[in-house]
Scaffold this active site. Structure first.
Site, mmCIF file in Angstrom:
data_model
loop_
_atom_site.group_PDB
_atom_site.id
_atom_site.type_symbol
_atom_site.label_atom_id
_atom_site.label_comp_id
_atom_site.label_asym_id
_atom_site.label_seq_id
_atom_site.Cartn_x
_atom_site.Cartn_y
_atom_site.Cartn_z
ATOM 1 N N ALA A 1 1.167 -0.915 -0.134
ATOM 2 C CA ALA A 1 0.222 0.465 0.361
ATOM 3 C C ALA A 1 0.569 1.054 -0.400
ATOM 4 C CB ALA A 1 -1.072 -0.324 1.101
ATOM 5 N N GLN B 1 -6.314 -0.390 1.602
ATOM 6 C CA GLN B 1 -6.077 -0.053 2.884
ATOM 7 C C GLN B 1 -6.213 1.148 2.626
ATOM 8 O OE1 GLN B 1 -2.335 0.145 4.199
ATOM 9 N NE2 GLN B 1 -2.437 0.679 6.216
ATOM 10 N N TYR C 1 5.861 -8.472 1.128
ATOM 11 C CA TYR C 1 6.243 -6.922 1.162
ATOM 12 C C TYR C 1 6.153 -6.795 -0.337
ATOM 13 C CZ TYR C 1 6.456 -6.520 6.507
ATOM 14 O OH TYR C 1 6.595 -6.899 7.245
ATOM 15 N N GLU D 1 11.584 -0.136 16.836
ATOM 16 C CA GLU D 1 11.916 0.264 16.196
ATOM 17 C C GLU D 1 13.271 1.552 15.962
ATOM 18 O OE1 GLU D 1 10.444 -0.326 12.892
ATOM 19 O OE2 GLU D 1 9.053 -1.934 13.547
ATOM 20 N N HIS E 1 21.122 -6.265 -47.988
ATOM 21 C CA HIS E 1 21.548 -5.459 -47.915
ATOM 22 C C HIS E 1 20.080 -4.865 -47.769
ATOM 23 C CE1 HIS E 1 25.343 -7.349 -49.466
ATOM 24 N NE2 HIS E 1 24.912 -7.620 -50.272
ATOM 25 N N TYR F 1 1.723 -2.026 -48.393
ATOM 26 C CA TYR F 1 0.420 -1.551 -47.472
ATOM 27 C C TYR F 1 -0.466 0.084 -48.544
ATOM 28 C CZ TYR F 1 -1.775 1.922 -43.923
ATOM 29 O OH TYR F 1 -2.925 2.974 -43.476
#
EC number: 2.7.7.23
Length: 458
Positions: free
Chosen positions: A12, A75, A102, A153, A362, A386
């Protein structure tokens, strides 16, 4: 298949340091979104279900991963990893185990994750840690009597705790019934004001759940991406791993550091790859294939003994045995070259079938063409396929010789064994075995003088 394993991928985050409008987990590594690598790992583990928690970028993440069998949970506001997991709890089976990964950690191996899932199967808390010489920014693993007591942490750690080198990777596996209970007890009274998933470690200790730690075989497996510099670093790590596997399989790489595989590359015996080559999608190289420098191959199959000279680009095509292509050849989607076909410098082929032994050496364009065996196409030949609205096919049968500077205006057929004189503009079918040419009568104008530019004064 692991019938009781649920994998939860947290994806998220905004990724502010990426300086991009694209969600961080959709940035590409080796031709696949970061999240795609993690999903592939989840699939390899045989999870019963894989759930992705997404946020920044809205529906871009589910849309990008639409082909995978995943469930998605939004989230809407990001209040930490614990809050992210809480959003997905209804998706998780109470009698199973949950592995948390993750979306911005793409290089993790299944061999690293399997022991964590096994620990959770046994009712334990499987936790992946790593020892870093410079652990700044990471949560520290605090142990008491050698057992994990909690995770702190970095911003909340004391000086003594910051000296710890064993850190949390965030990757863990636990019995789901415990996870649901612990998530409900999380608090956000920390420096960030967030709900930390890592706080469930202390709750597990409190409840007497054994914490079993494991470490990855390579530290780089747990590296995340938060900036373009880190993305580039992981790209090179991944490409080096690919190169080492190719070398171990007997492929000759002129410089393993100058190789990019952005998909899958399958090589036979005695394959040689020169520097700065890029392989995208699925590429198969047969025995003895030689790839020159600076080639780009995308969704290509090349049979044994073929050689590509430098700067050859091949996209969605099949190349037969003993061919010779390049330098500076471009083979576009829908092309099939048979055995011993030669395609030379500055030749472009699109949506065409070229049979064995034919040569286009070529400065030519061959599009929407069916070409027989042993055809020789002279320099400067163009198939004019085309008309501004529709594309038409050209058919060139076996043993045709096309002179230089020839235009074939499709739809048109050149019969077997025919010869087209140099400079011909072919607008009608050329009969087999005959010389066909169209050109203005050559004349010499006696006494003609070329204009002379007047000299400038001074």
């Amino acid at each position: 298949m692991h019938p009781k394993l649920d994998i939860l991928i947290l994806a998220a985050g905004k990724g502010t340091r990426m300086r991009s409008d694209l969600p961080k987990v959709l940035h590409q590594l080796a031709g696949r979104p970061l999240l795609g690598h993690v999903v592939a790992t989840a699939q390899a583990l045989g999870a019963a279900r894989t759930c992705v928690v997404y946020g920044f970028g809205g529906e871009a993440v589910p849309q990008a991963m639409a082909e995978a069998t995943l469930s998605f949970v939004l989230q809407a506001e990001q209040h930490g990893t614990g809050h992210a997991v809480k959003q997905a709890l209804p998706q998780l089976a109470d009698d199973g185990v949950t592995l948390v990964l993750y979306g911005d950690v793409p290089l993790i191996h299944t061999t690293t994750l399997a022991p964590l899932a096994a620990a959770a199967d046994a009712g334990k808390f499987g936790l992946l840690t790593v020892n870093l010489a410079h652990p700044d920014g990471y949560g520290r693993i605090v142990r008491e009597n050698a057992r994990v007591a909690r995770i702190v942490e970095h911003k909340d750690a004391s000086a003594a705790e910051r000296a710890i080198q064993e850190v949390n990777t965030g990757i863990l596996a636990v019995p789901t019934r415990h996870l649901k209970r612990w998530i409900g007890e999380l608090r956000n009274d920390n420096a960030q004001g967030e709900y930390y998933l890592t706080d469930i470690v202390a709750l597990a200790v409190r409840d007497g759940v054994e914490i079993e730690t494991h470490q990855p075989q390579h530290d780089w497996e747990v590296l995340g991406v938060n900036s373009k510099a880190q993305l580039a670093e992981l790209e090179r790590i991944h490409q080096n791993e690919v190169a080492q596997r190719l070398l171990a399989d007997g492929v000759t790489l002129m410089d393993p550091a100058r190789l990019d595989v952005r998909g899958s590359l399958v090589c036979g015996r005695d394959v040689t790859i020169d520097v700065n080559c890029v392989f995208e999608g699925r590429v198969e190289l047969g025995d003895g294939v030689q790839i020159g420098a600076n080639c780009v191959l995308r969704n290509v199959s090349i049979a044994a003994g073929t050689r590509l000279d430098a700067f050859t680009l091949i996209d969605d095509a099949t190349i037969g045995e003993a061919g010779r292509l390049g330098p500076f050849s471009r083979i576009r989607p829908g092309t099939r070259l048979a055995r011993d076909v030669h395609v030379g410098n500055f030749v472009e082929i699109k949506n065409s079938a070229i049979d064995a032994g034919s040569k286009i050496n070529h400065l030519s364009y061959v599009g929407d063409t069916t070409m027989g065996q042993r055809v020789n196409i002279g320099a400067g030949t163009i198939t004019c396929n085309y008309d501004g609205a529709n594309k038409h096919r050209t058919v060139i049968e076996d043993d045709v010789f096309v002179g230089s500077d020839t235009q074939l205006v499709a739809p048109v057929t050149v019969g077997q064994g025919a010869t087209l004189g140099a400079g011909t503009t072919l607008t009608r079918d050329a009969p087999p075995g005959e010389l066909t040419l169209s050109r203005a009568k050559q004349q010499t104008i006696s006494g003609w003088k070329r204009p002379i530019k007047p000299k400038k004064e001074g």
